[in-house]
Design a protein around this motif. Structure first.
Motif, mmCIF file in Angstrom:
data_model
loop_
_atom_site.group_PDB
_atom_site.id
_atom_site.type_symbol
_atom_site.label_atom_id
_atom_site.label_comp_id
_atom_site.label_asym_id
_atom_site.label_seq_id
_atom_site.Cartn_x
_atom_site.Cartn_y
_atom_site.Cartn_z
ATOM 1 N N GLU A 1 44.396 32.130 43.245
ATOM 2 C CA GLU A 1 43.172 32.035 42.457
ATOM 3 C C GLU A 1 43.278 30.774 41.613
ATOM 4 O O GLU A 1 44.254 30.590 40.877
ATOM 5 C CB GLU A 1 43.032 33.258 41.558
ATOM 6 C CG GLU A 1 41.742 33.286 40.786
ATOM 7 C CD GLU A 1 41.608 34.561 39.961
ATOM 8 O OE1 GLU A 1 40.976 34.466 38.895
ATOM 9 O OE2 GLU A 1 42.144 35.598 40.365
ATOM 10 N N MET B 1 49.153 38.187 49.885
ATOM 11 C CA MET B 1 49.139 37.469 48.630
ATOM 12 C C MET B 1 47.937 36.535 48.609
ATOM 13 O O MET B 1 47.544 36.005 49.635
ATOM 14 C CB MET B 1 50.436 36.701 48.452
ATOM 15 C CG MET B 1 51.571 37.624 48.080
ATOM 16 S SD MET B 1 52.999 36.780 47.441
ATOM 17 C CE MET B 1 53.841 36.447 48.957
ATOM 18 N N SER C 1 46.945 30.718 40.195
ATOM 19 C CA SER C 1 47.748 31.940 40.140
ATOM 20 C C SER C 1 48.008 32.438 41.552
ATOM 21 O O SER C 1 47.139 32.358 42.418
ATOM 22 C CB SER C 1 47.022 33.040 39.376
ATOM 23 O OG SER C 1 46.756 32.638 38.069
ATOM 24 N N ARG D 1 52.428 31.231 38.481
ATOM 25 C CA ARG D 1 51.291 30.362 38.178
ATOM 26 C C ARG D 1 51.733 28.918 38.089
ATOM 27 O O ARG D 1 52.893 28.632 37.802
ATOM 28 C CB ARG D 1 50.594 30.785 36.896
ATOM 29 C CG ARG D 1 51.485 30.687 35.679
ATOM 30 C CD ARG D 1 50.791 31.030 34.386
ATOM 31 N NE ARG D 1 50.200 32.356 34.445
ATOM 32 C CZ ARG D 1 49.338 32.815 33.569
ATOM 33 N NH1 ARG D 1 48.969 32.071 32.551
ATOM 34 N NH2 ARG D 1 48.856 34.027 33.674
ATOM 35 N N ASN E 1 48.945 35.927 43.387
ATOM 36 C CA ASN E 1 48.934 37.359 43.087
ATOM 37 C C ASN E 1 49.282 38.179 44.315
ATOM 38 O O ASN E 1 48.928 37.830 45.434
ATOM 39 C CB ASN E 1 47.545 37.775 42.590
ATOM 40 C CG ASN E 1 47.120 36.974 41.381
ATOM 41 O OD1 ASN E 1 47.748 37.040 40.347
ATOM 42 N ND2 ASN E 1 46.073 36.172 41.528
ATOM 43 N N LYS E 2 49.979 39.267 44.068
ATOM 44 C CA LYS E 2 50.292 40.245 45.111
ATOM 45 C C LYS E 2 49.667 41.546 44.658
ATOM 46 O O LYS E 2 50.074 42.105 43.638
ATOM 47 C CB LYS E 2 51.800 40.390 45.268
ATOM 48 C CG LYS E 2 52.211 41.354 46.352
ATOM 49 C CD LYS E 2 53.715 41.400 46.501
ATOM 50 C CE LYS E 2 54.072 42.348 47.613
ATOM 51 N NZ LYS E 2 55.517 42.442 47.783
ATOM 52 N N GLU E 3 48.664 41.991 45.404
ATOM 53 C CA GLU E 3 47.868 43.146 45.018
ATOM 54 C C GLU E 3 47.297 42.890 43.629
ATOM 55 O O GLU E 3 46.588 41.927 43.442
ATOM 56 C CB GLU E 3 48.687 44.425 45.136
ATOM 57 C CG GLU E 3 49.088 44.693 46.581
ATOM 58 C CD GLU E 3 50.162 45.740 46.732
ATOM 59 O OE1 GLU E 3 50.503 46.437 45.763
ATOM 60 O OE2 GLU E 3 50.667 45.862 47.863
ATOM 61 N N ASN E 4 47.615 43.685 42.632
ATOM 62 C CA ASN E 4 47.052 43.483 41.294
ATOM 63 C C ASN E 4 48.066 42.882 40.324
ATOM 64 O O ASN E 4 47.879 42.964 39.111
ATOM 65 C CB ASN E 4 46.528 44.807 40.731
ATOM 66 C CG ASN E 4 45.308 45.288 41.475
ATOM 67 O OD1 ASN E 4 44.531 44.484 41.977
ATOM 68 N ND2 ASN E 4 45.139 46.589 41.570
ATOM 69 N N GLU E 5 49.124 42.283 40.845
ATOM 70 C CA GLU E 5 50.195 41.760 39.990
ATOM 71 C C GLU E 5 50.343 40.254 40.180
ATOM 72 O O GLU E 5 50.349 39.771 41.311
ATOM 73 C CB GLU E 5 51.504 42.468 40.351
ATOM 74 C CG GLU E 5 52.649 42.148 39.448
ATOM 75 C CD GLU E 5 53.875 42.991 39.754
ATOM 76 O OE1 GLU E 5 54.790 42.968 38.933
ATOM 77 O OE2 GLU E 5 53.930 43.647 40.819
ATOM 78 N N GLU E 6 50.489 39.536 39.065
ATOM 79 C CA GLU E 6 50.706 38.101 39.153
ATOM 80 C C GLU E 6 52.153 37.818 39.545
ATOM 81 O O GLU E 6 53.081 38.306 38.915
ATOM 82 C CB GLU E 6 50.388 37.421 37.816
ATOM 83 C CG GLU E 6 50.502 35.910 37.910
ATOM 84 C CD GLU E 6 50.226 35.205 36.608
ATOM 85 O OE1 GLU E 6 49.074 34.782 36.414
ATOM 86 O OE2 GLU E 6 51.156 35.101 35.791
ATOM 87 N N VAL E 7 52.327 37.012 40.583
ATOM 88 C CA VAL E 7 53.647 36.598 41.051
ATOM 89 C C VAL E 7 54.104 35.367 40.280
ATOM 90 O O VAL E 7 55.256 35.251 39.879
ATOM 91 C CB VAL E 7 53.609 36.299 42.573
ATOM 92 C CG1 VAL E 7 54.911 35.677 43.039
ATOM 93 C CG2 VAL E 7 53.293 37.572 43.350
#
Length: 95
Positions: free
Chosen positions: A4, A1, A15, A25, A17-23
């Motif tokens: 950003e 994870m 934010s 914010r 993020n896990k790979e290309n997905e927002e967990v």
């Protein structure tokens, strides 16, 4: 994870993020003259709830505040509850 931190003017969004997905914010506002960061809101998307992701966001905002020698005022009730339980954040917490 990964985290950003998207800063814009006196505010921003951290934010998680896990790979290309927002967990989730965290939104904040900074008052540099007062050496203060205000946590406005913490959001964790439903499919990631209950795993401590919100706490990770609060910890990242504390790290960011420490790097800039700011104190933290958690306007968000969740962030306030998390910070009140963190013994290592009491020196930076504005009540």
């Amino acid at each position: 994870m990964t985290f950003e931190n998207n800063k814009s003017g006196n505010g921003g969004v951290i934010s998680l993020n896990k790979e290309n997905e927002e967990v989730g914010r965290l939104t904040y506002t900074v008052f540099p003259a007062d050496q203060k960061l205000i946590i406005s809101y913490v959001l964790v998307h439903p499919k990631f709830e209950g795993r401590g992701m919100g706490k990770f966001l609060v910890e990242e905002s504390i790290k960011f505040a420490r790097e800039n020698n700011w104190k933290v005022y958690p306007h968000c009730s969740y962030a306030r509850a998390v910070m009140n339980r963190m013994q290592d954040a009491q020196d930076i917490l504005i009540r």
